[in-house]
Write a protein that holds these residues in place. Structure first.
Motif, PDB file in Angstrom:
ATOM      1  N   GLY A  92      49.011  47.651  22.625  1.00 54.24           N
ATOM      2  CA  GLY A  92      49.195  46.606  23.634  1.00 54.24           C
ATOM      3  C   GLY A  92      49.190  47.105  25.067  1.00 54.24           C
ATOM      4  N   GLU A  93      48.890  48.387  25.264  1.00 55.24           N
ATOM      5  CA  GLU A  93      48.883  48.952  26.636  1.00 55.24           C
ATOM      6  C   GLU A  93      47.806  48.292  27.508  1.00 55.24           C
ATOM      7  N   ILE A  94      48.144  48.085  28.762  1.00 52.40           N
ATOM      8  CA  ILE A  94      47.144  47.561  29.710  1.00 52.40           C
ATOM      9  C   ILE A  94      46.088  48.635  29.955  1.00 52.40           C
ATOM     10  N   ALA A  95      44.817  48.221  29.900  1.00 52.12           N
ATOM     11  CA  ALA A  95      43.712  49.168  30.075  1.00 52.12           C
ATOM     12  C   ALA A  95      42.945  48.894  31.358  1.00 52.12           C
ATOM     13  N   ALA A  96      42.813  47.605  31.714  1.00 56.73           N
ATOM     14  CA  ALA A  96      42.036  47.251  32.917  1.00 56.73           C
ATOM     15  C   ALA A  96      42.530  45.930  33.471  1.00 56.73           C
ATOM     16  N   THR A  97      42.421  45.775  34.762  1.00 55.56           N
ATOM     17  CA  THR A  97      42.762  44.490  35.390  1.00 55.56           C
ATOM     18  C   THR A  97      41.876  44.264  36.609  1.00 55.56           C
ATOM     19  N   ALA A  98      41.478  43.009  36.793  1.00 55.90           N
ATOM     20  CA  ALA A  98      40.540  42.679  37.883  1.00 55.90           C
ATOM     21  C   ALA A  98      41.131  41.605  38.786  1.00 55.90           C
ATOM     22  N   SER A  99      40.630  41.547  40.009  1.00 58.21           N
ATOM     23  CA  SER A  99      41.019  40.451  40.911  1.00 58.21           C
ATOM     24  C   SER A  99      40.155  39.250  40.530  1.00 58.21           C
ATOM     25  N   THR A 100      40.751  38.082  40.440  1.00 59.54           N
ATOM     26  CA  THR A 100      39.987  36.924  39.964  1.00 59.54           C
ATOM     27  C   THR A 100      40.079  35.711  40.883  1.00 59.54           C
ATOM     28  N   GLN A 101      40.572  35.919  42.068  1.00 55.02           N
ATOM     29  CA  GLN A 101      40.663  34.772  42.973  1.00 55.02           C
ATOM     30  C   GLN A 101      39.264  34.294  43.340  1.00 55.02           C
ATOM     31  N   ARG A 102      39.062  33.003  43.328  1.00 54.64           N
ATOM     32  CA  ARG A 102      37.781  32.469  43.815  1.00 54.64           C
ATOM     33  C   ARG A 102      38.055  31.819  45.153  1.00 54.64           C
ATOM     34  N   LEU A 103      37.759  32.582  46.199  1.00 55.13           N
ATOM     35  CA  LEU A 103      38.058  32.083  47.540  1.00 55.13           C
ATOM     36  C   LEU A 103      37.493  30.698  47.767  1.00 55.13           C
ATOM     37  N   SER A 104      36.289  30.463  47.258  1.00 51.15           N
ATOM     38  CA  SER A 104      35.633  29.196  47.523  1.00 51.15           C
ATOM     39  C   SER A 104      36.468  28.042  46.981  1.00 51.15           C
ATOM     40  N   LEU A 105      37.133  28.264  45.828  1.00 49.57           N
ATOM     41  CA  LEU A 105      37.917  27.183  45.233  1.00 49.57           C
ATOM     42  C   LEU A 105      39.284  27.072  45.901  1.00 49.57           C
ATOM     43  N   ILE A 106      39.855  28.229  46.282  1.00 42.36           N
ATOM     44  CA  ILE A 106      41.155  28.205  46.958  1.00 42.36           C
ATOM     45  C   ILE A 106      41.031  27.431  48.267  1.00 42.36           C
ATOM     46  N   ALA A 107      39.976  27.766  48.986  1.00 42.55           N
ATOM     47  CA  ALA A 107      39.860  27.228  50.330  1.00 42.55           C
ATOM     48  C   ALA A 107      39.297  25.816  50.352  1.00 42.55           C
ATOM     49  N   GLY A 108      38.663  25.382  49.244  1.00 47.54           N
ATOM     50  CA  GLY A 108      38.060  24.055  49.211  1.00 47.54           C
ATOM     51  C   GLY A 108      36.787  23.991  50.031  1.00 47.54           C
ATOM     52  N   GLN A 109      36.419  25.088  50.593  1.00 46.88           N
ATOM     53  CA  GLN A 109      35.157  25.159  51.323  1.00 46.88           C
ATOM     54  C   GLN A 109      34.664  26.596  51.226  1.00 46.88           C
ATOM     55  N   TYR A 110      33.397  26.790  51.525  1.00 47.14           N
ATOM     56  CA  TYR A 110      32.854  28.137  51.379  1.00 47.14           C
ATOM     57  C   TYR A 110      33.365  29.067  52.477  1.00 47.14           C
ATOM     58  N   GLY A 112      32.959  32.632  51.974  1.00 45.92           N
ATOM     59  CA  GLY A 112      32.454  33.950  51.566  1.00 45.92           C
ATOM     60  C   GLY A 112      32.748  34.194  50.102  1.00 45.92           C
ATOM     61  N   LYS A 113      31.879  34.979  49.453  1.00 43.11           N
ATOM     62  CA  LYS A 113      32.148  35.345  48.060  1.00 43.11           C
ATOM     63  C   LYS A 113      33.381  36.240  48.041  1.00 43.11           C
ATOM     64  N   ASP A 114      34.172  36.133  46.973  1.00 43.64           N
ATOM     65  CA  ASP A 114      35.420  36.875  46.899  1.00 43.64           C
ATOM     66  C   ASP A 114      35.174  38.240  46.289  1.00 43.64           C
ATOM     67  N   ASP A 115      34.709  39.137  47.116  1.00 48.95           N
ATOM     68  CA  ASP A 115      34.324  40.477  46.684  1.00 48.95           C
ATOM     69  C   ASP A 115      35.464  41.138  45.899  1.00 48.95           C
ATOM     70  N   PRO A 116      35.195  41.584  44.664  1.00 50.19           N
ATOM     71  CA  PRO A 116      36.293  41.907  43.745  1.00 50.19           C
ATOM     72  C   PRO A 116      36.676  43.378  43.655  1.00 50.19           C
ATOM     73  N   VAL A 117      37.889  43.624  43.155  1.00 51.41           N
ATOM     74  CA  VAL A 117      38.338  44.975  42.784  1.00 51.41           C
ATOM     75  C   VAL A 117      38.683  44.982  41.289  1.00 51.41           C
ATOM     76  N   LEU A 118      38.652  46.174  40.722  1.00 53.37           N
ATOM     77  CA  LEU A 118      38.922  46.342  39.294  1.00 53.37           C
ATOM     78  C   LEU A 118      39.610  47.691  39.113  1.00 53.37           C
ATOM     79  N   ILE A 119      40.704  47.706  38.337  1.00 50.04           N
ATOM     80  CA  ILE A 119      41.383  48.980  38.020  1.00 50.04           C
ATOM     81  C   ILE A 119      41.154  49.268  36.536  1.00 50.04           C
ATOM     82  N   VAL A 120      40.736  50.482  36.223  1.00 51.37           N
ATOM     83  CA  VAL A 120      40.539  50.868  34.820  1.00 51.37           C
ATOM     84  C   VAL A 120      41.249  52.203  34.569  1.00 51.37           C
ATOM     85  N   ARG A 121      42.040  52.267  33.481  1.00 51.42           N
ATOM     86  CA  ARG A 121      42.688  53.532  33.093  1.00 51.42           C
ATOM     87  C   ARG A 121      41.732  54.312  32.186  1.00 51.42           C
ATOM     88  N   ALA A 122      41.749  55.638  32.326  1.00 54.71           N
ATOM     89  CA  ALA A 122      40.765  56.453  31.608  1.00 54.71           C
ATOM     90  C   ALA A 122      41.410  57.498  30.712  1.00 54.71           C
TER      91      ALA A 122
END
Ligand code: F6R
Ligand code: MG
Length: 381
Positions: free
Chosen positions: A210-228, A230-240
């Motif tokens: 059950g250990e966490i292996a990866a997590t990503a940012s998933t905010q969709r700026l366009s939906l949060i803001a109700g208007q465009y 910019g694309k919500d350029d993402p980050v991702l953390i992965v354990r190796a």
């Protein structure tokens, strides 16, 4: 020791246009966060940039969603915005959607990826950071890293990985999530995450424990803001390593570029090009989309690194292929499938342009009728 790794990112002003960041802005952000390390609020920090975005990498013991940590990032971005505004940089403060911080940066503009874990005797992690694309850009590589034995030999060979991984998938329109257990449910997983405009992988967990292996940012700026905004350029953390995919298995999907949404005006499909830190400055047609990989070893929460993972000639071929793919797509100009499909364009500025044509559409069959027939038809309707 339990440590939390938080990566919080935002676009607070581009230099020039949307292509890169300005060193003075980056320094203002860095200074603020480093002071918090000195105060003892954070164990360590680092700043990454990709295109016009800045990511604050922080280690601490406050857990995920900690108000203290989110406020540090928010205040750092506010400090950076002051500098960006002074320099009249492009879109200064554009991702800070409100004036006042209210406990958590989620929903306020910045993207967030955080995970808490017991630091292993050796803890290698990779932070991926992309510009000119959206969080669903990670769907394909996460599938390959954690569910495709043709990519990740460890799924077959390593006993800790042999039970597979569970993917938490988010529907970005409803905000609801579903957990899918691979390999058993791999086809269900693919049925969802192949729809990159709707489904996004949020977390990946190791089935063995059950250990966490990866997590990503998933905010969709366009939906949060109700208007465009910019694309919500993402980050991702992965354990190796040691029961997680090896560093090389994590990087391998990037050796074969695939097509992601974003690029010019967040409205085009384009190849995701893996680049070194210094080449993360997309300028051709505001792109093509870029990704950097920052490798760290954690040492009691200290960030040893970053190592510039794509600064390897072995990725030169991927860069060349991405250039070739870019040429093929650019040939389409404003036509699909280079331009995104109509339903995705709803979150751009295109509907504003189409609105003025709304009343000019007519029924070609009705147009053939005489004036009397038209009146008759209207009466019947
Ligand atoms: C894409 C992006 C850029 C801008 C483009 C137009 O994510 O940020 O491609 O969309 O440069 O920008 P504006 O509308 O600000 O002139
Ligand atoms: Mg950006």
């Amino acid at each position: 020791m339990k440590v939390t790794l938080s990566v919080i990112k935002a676009d607070i002003g581009g230099f020039v246009g949307h292509s890169s960041t300005h060193p003075d802005v980056v320094n203002a952000v860095r200074e603020h966060v480093e002071k918090e390390v000195e105060k003892g609020n954070l164990i360590d920090c680092d700043i990454l940039t990709c295109g016009d975005d800045i990511a604050i990498v922080m280690t601490h013991t406050h857990g995920v969603d900690a108000e203290l940590v989110h406020k540090i990032a928010w205040d750092a971005f506010m400090k950076g915005t002051e500098v960006a505004k002074k320099l009249k940089l492009y879109g200064a403060g554009q991702d800070l959607l409100t004036d006042t911080f209210s406990g958590n940066v989620k929903g306020m503009g910045p993207g967030v990826a955080e995970m808490e874990f017991e630091e292993r005797p050796s803890e290698p992690v990779i932070v991926f950071f992309a510009d000119k694309t959206s969080p669903s850009a990670w769907n394909l590589p996460l599938y390959e890293m954690f569910a495709d034995p043709m990519n990740t030999a460890g799924l077959v060979i390593d006993p800790k990985m042999h039970d597979g991984f569970t993917f938490e998938v988010l529907d970005v329109y409803t905000g609801k999530a579903v957990k899918l257990n691979t390999p058993a449910e791999v086809y269900d997983l693919l049925a969802l995450i192949g729809s990159v405009g709707k489904y996004v992988v949020k977390n990946v967990y190791r089935n063995y424990d059950g250990e966490i292996a990866a997590t990503a940012s998933t905010q969709r700026l366009s939906l949060i803001a109700g208007q465009y905004v910019g694309k919500d350029d993402p980050v991702l953390i992965v354990r190796a390593q040691s029961g997680f995919p090896a560093v090389g298995e994590i990087l391998e999907p990037f050796a074969r570029p695939w097509i992601v949404e974003g690029w010019m005006r967040g409205s085009h499909n384009g190849p995701l090009m893996p680049v070194s830190f210094e080449d993360a400055r997309p300028s051709r047609f505001d792109g093509p989309p870029r990704v950097i990989g920052a490798g760290y070893q954690l040492a009691n929460g200290k960030l040893i690194g970053p190592a510039d993972m794509f600064k390897d000639p072995a990725f030169d071929k991927a860069r060349q292929v991405a250039q070739d793919m870019a040429d093929i797509l650019r040939r389409q100009g404003i036509f699909e499938p280079h331009r995104l499909p109509a339903e995705e364009m709803e979150y751009t500025t295109l509907p504003k342009v189409l609105k003025k044509l709304e009343n000019r559409f007519y029924d070609t069959e009705v147009e053939k009728l005489s004036e009397e027939q038209k009146i008759e038809k209207e009466d019947m309707d």
